[in-house]
Design an enzyme around this catalytic site. Structure first.
Site, PDB file in Angstrom:
ATOM      1  N   TYR A 128      50.868  56.203  38.772  1.00 24.12           N
ATOM      2  CA  TYR A 128      50.210  55.475  39.862  1.00 24.12           C
ATOM      3  C   TYR A 128      50.731  54.036  39.918  1.00 24.12           C
ATOM      4  O   TYR A 128      51.110  53.532  40.981  1.00 24.12           O
ATOM      5  CB  TYR A 128      48.692  55.494  39.664  1.00 24.12           C
ATOM      6  CG  TYR A 128      47.911  54.800  40.764  1.00 24.12           C
ATOM      7  CD1 TYR A 128      47.805  55.371  42.038  1.00 24.12           C
ATOM      8  CD2 TYR A 128      47.270  53.585  40.535  1.00 24.12           C
ATOM      9  CE1 TYR A 128      47.090  54.751  43.047  1.00 24.12           C
ATOM     10  CE2 TYR A 128      46.543  52.953  41.540  1.00 24.12           C
ATOM     11  CZ  TYR A 128      46.458  53.532  42.798  1.00 24.12           C
ATOM     12  OH  TYR A 128      45.745  52.907  43.807  1.00 24.12           O
ATOM     13  N   SER A 169      48.015  47.681  45.073  1.00 26.14           N
ATOM     14  CA  SER A 169      46.851  47.756  44.168  1.00 26.14           C
ATOM     15  C   SER A 169      46.996  46.666  43.117  1.00 26.14           C
ATOM     16  O   SER A 169      48.103  46.161  42.873  1.00 26.14           O
ATOM     17  CB  SER A 169      46.845  49.124  43.475  1.00 26.14           C
ATOM     18  OG  SER A 169      45.894  49.150  42.439  1.00 26.14           O
TER      19      SER A 169
HETATM   20  P1  NDP Z   1      40.278  57.335  49.740  1.00 28.89           P
HETATM   21  O1  NDP Z   1      40.495  58.535  48.859  1.00 28.89           O
HETATM   22  O2  NDP Z   1      38.925  57.107  50.280  1.00 28.89           O
HETATM   23  O3  NDP Z   1      41.313  57.349  50.955  1.00 28.89           O
HETATM   24  C1  NDP Z   1      42.628  57.799  50.815  1.00 28.89           C
HETATM   25  C2  NDP Z   1      43.155  58.131  52.188  1.00 28.89           C
HETATM   26  O4  NDP Z   1      44.527  58.560  52.072  1.00 28.89           O
HETATM   27  C3  NDP Z   1      42.380  59.253  52.864  1.00 28.89           C
HETATM   28  O5  NDP Z   1      42.080  58.872  54.184  1.00 28.89           O
HETATM   29  C4  NDP Z   1      43.362  60.427  52.860  1.00 28.89           C
HETATM   30  O6  NDP Z   1      43.189  61.175  54.066  1.00 28.89           O
HETATM   31  C5  NDP Z   1      44.704  59.693  52.880  1.00 28.89           C
HETATM   32  N1  NDP Z   1      45.797  60.516  52.394  1.00 28.89           N
HETATM   33  C6  NDP Z   1      46.004  60.999  51.149  1.00 28.89           C
HETATM   34  N2  NDP Z   1      47.121  61.750  51.125  1.00 28.89           N
HETATM   35  C7  NDP Z   1      47.632  61.729  52.385  1.00 28.89           C
HETATM   36  C8  NDP Z   1      48.769  62.297  52.999  1.00 28.89           C
HETATM   37  N3  NDP Z   1      49.642  63.071  52.328  1.00 28.89           N
HETATM   38  N4  NDP Z   1      48.988  62.063  54.318  1.00 28.89           N
HETATM   39  C9  NDP Z   1      48.122  61.308  55.021  1.00 28.89           C
HETATM   40  N5  NDP Z   1      47.042  60.724  54.505  1.00 28.89           N
HETATM   41  C10 NDP Z   1      46.801  60.940  53.207  1.00 28.89           C
HETATM   42  O7  NDP Z   1      40.763  56.101  48.865  1.00 28.89           O
HETATM   43  P2  NDP Z   1      40.944  54.531  49.179  1.00 28.89           P
HETATM   44  O8  NDP Z   1      40.427  54.181  50.496  1.00 28.89           O
HETATM   45  O9  NDP Z   1      40.449  53.818  48.000  1.00 28.89           O
HETATM   46  O10 NDP Z   1      42.532  54.421  49.171  1.00 28.89           O
HETATM   47  C11 NDP Z   1      43.293  53.802  50.189  1.00 28.89           C
HETATM   48  C12 NDP Z   1      44.463  53.059  49.561  1.00 28.89           C
HETATM   49  O11 NDP Z   1      43.960  51.985  48.779  1.00 28.89           O
HETATM   50  C13 NDP Z   1      45.326  53.905  48.636  1.00 28.89           C
HETATM   51  O12 NDP Z   1      46.681  53.591  48.862  1.00 28.89           O
HETATM   52  C14 NDP Z   1      44.905  53.435  47.249  1.00 28.89           C
HETATM   53  O13 NDP Z   1      45.927  53.605  46.301  1.00 28.89           O
HETATM   54  C15 NDP Z   1      44.601  51.982  47.529  1.00 28.89           C
HETATM   55  N6  NDP Z   1      43.738  51.317  46.538  1.00 28.89           N
HETATM   56  C16 NDP Z   1      42.452  51.740  46.337  1.00 28.89           C
HETATM   57  C17 NDP Z   1      41.687  51.121  45.366  1.00 28.89           C
HETATM   58  C18 NDP Z   1      40.299  51.546  45.056  1.00 28.89           C
HETATM   59  O14 NDP Z   1      39.733  51.075  44.047  1.00 28.89           O
HETATM   60  N7  NDP Z   1      39.662  52.393  45.853  1.00 28.89           N
HETATM   61  C19 NDP Z   1      42.208  49.993  44.564  1.00 28.89           C
HETATM   62  C20 NDP Z   1      43.556  49.650  44.877  1.00 28.89           C
HETATM   63  C21 NDP Z   1      44.292  50.279  45.839  1.00 28.89           C
HETATM   64  P3  NDP Z   1      43.293  62.773  54.196  1.00 28.89           P
HETATM   65  O15 NDP Z   1      42.894  63.371  52.878  1.00 28.89           O
HETATM   66  O16 NDP Z   1      42.357  63.097  55.311  1.00 28.89           O
HETATM   67  O17 NDP Z   1      44.736  63.013  54.572  1.00 28.89           O
END
Ligand code: NDP
Length: 242
Positions: free
Chosen positions: A152, A139
């Protein structure tokens, strides 16, 4: 004789929404066979059917090593192992650093940092054998550390340090890339329980960019010749200041 080149296989964690879902779509569109991992199986199951071309969905929790081992065995036995491993699963449960969010602090460390380490450690033999790519989603909070983002940011700074050590340790067989997105329009802020922090995070959705922009950049990076590595990509909305 018809010798078909084996498709590359990408494993995407957190493929049920946001960046992971966009990545699955982009990689499948690039002729890569995708394996979707997440806890919400119904979502990835529907997505896999929509993508076709051999996409499969496997229910897995990155904090549960046994579920990752089972997923890795399935990928090994049915697809010949992973070629591109994308550690994307993550949670952002921001708020002031005090004792009121202890469970959420643990959840962030266990998902964002230890989860990525577990997934990598379990899939590493396949990745080594296939001379593949490891992509870690960090991030902009892996470079800056605003108030309210302490834990975070700790997980994402951790991802950056770990990725850099792996880059050196795993070359030349495995190419390691770290991606640092800025504000992306996804569900990430929906899970924040601290009200003020959630409204700050949600206000960024007014100018956040779509996850497909990040997916496109990652697809470009993994399609470069293996001799060339984009090791680190910071990618923000043009208007983002921090
Ligand atoms: P979302 O909340 O849309 O997606 C997060 C994903 O992580 C979901 O598919 C969720 O799936 C999965 N997840 C969470 N916990 C678990 C777990 N214990 N096991 C397996 N899967 C898990 O957010 P983003 O797409 O934005 O996030 C994706 C990545 O990008 C993250 O690492 C985030 O930190 C990073 N990021 C996002 C930014 C933003 O502005 N959106 C900026 C910078 C980085 P499910 O709940 O079905 O398990």
């Amino acid at each position: 004789m018809n010798i078909e080149k084996k498709k590359r296989v990408a494993v995407v964690t957190g493929a049920s929404s946001g960046i992971g879902e966009a990545l699955a779509r982009e990689l499948a569109g690039n002729g890569i066979q995708v394996v979707l991992l997440a806890r919400r199986f119904e979502r990835i199951d529907v997505l896999a059917s929509e993508l076709g071309h051999g996409a499969i969905a496997i229910k897995a929790d990155v904090t549960d090593r046994e579920s990752i081992v089972a997923a890795a065995n399935q990928v090994e036995q049915t697809l010949g192992g992973v070629d591109i491993l994308i550690n994307n699963a993550g949670v952002m449960l921001t708020g002031p650093f005090d004792s009121s969010q202890l469970d959420e602090h643990r959840q962030m460390v266990e998902t964002n940092l230890l989860g990525a380490m577990t997934v990598t450690e379990v899939f590493l033999p396949q990745l080594r054998r296939n001379k593949g790519d490891l992509v870690n989603i960090s991030s902009v909070a892996g470079r800056v550390a605003p108030s309210g983002f302490a834990v975070y940011a700790a997980t994402k700074w951790g991802i950056n340090g770990w990725s850099e050590a792996l880059r050196v340790e795993l070359q030349p067989d495995i190419r390691v890339m770290v991606i640092e997105p800025g504000a992306i329009a996804t569900e990430l802020a929906d899970h924040i329980t601290h009200e003020e922090s959630q409204s700050v995070a949600k206000s960024a959705l007014d100018w956040a960019i779509p996850p497909s922009d990040i997916a496109e950049v990652i697809a470009f990076a993994v399609n470069l010749p293996k001799r060339t590595s984009i090791n680190e990509i910071l990618i923000r909305p043009t208007v983002q200041m921090m």
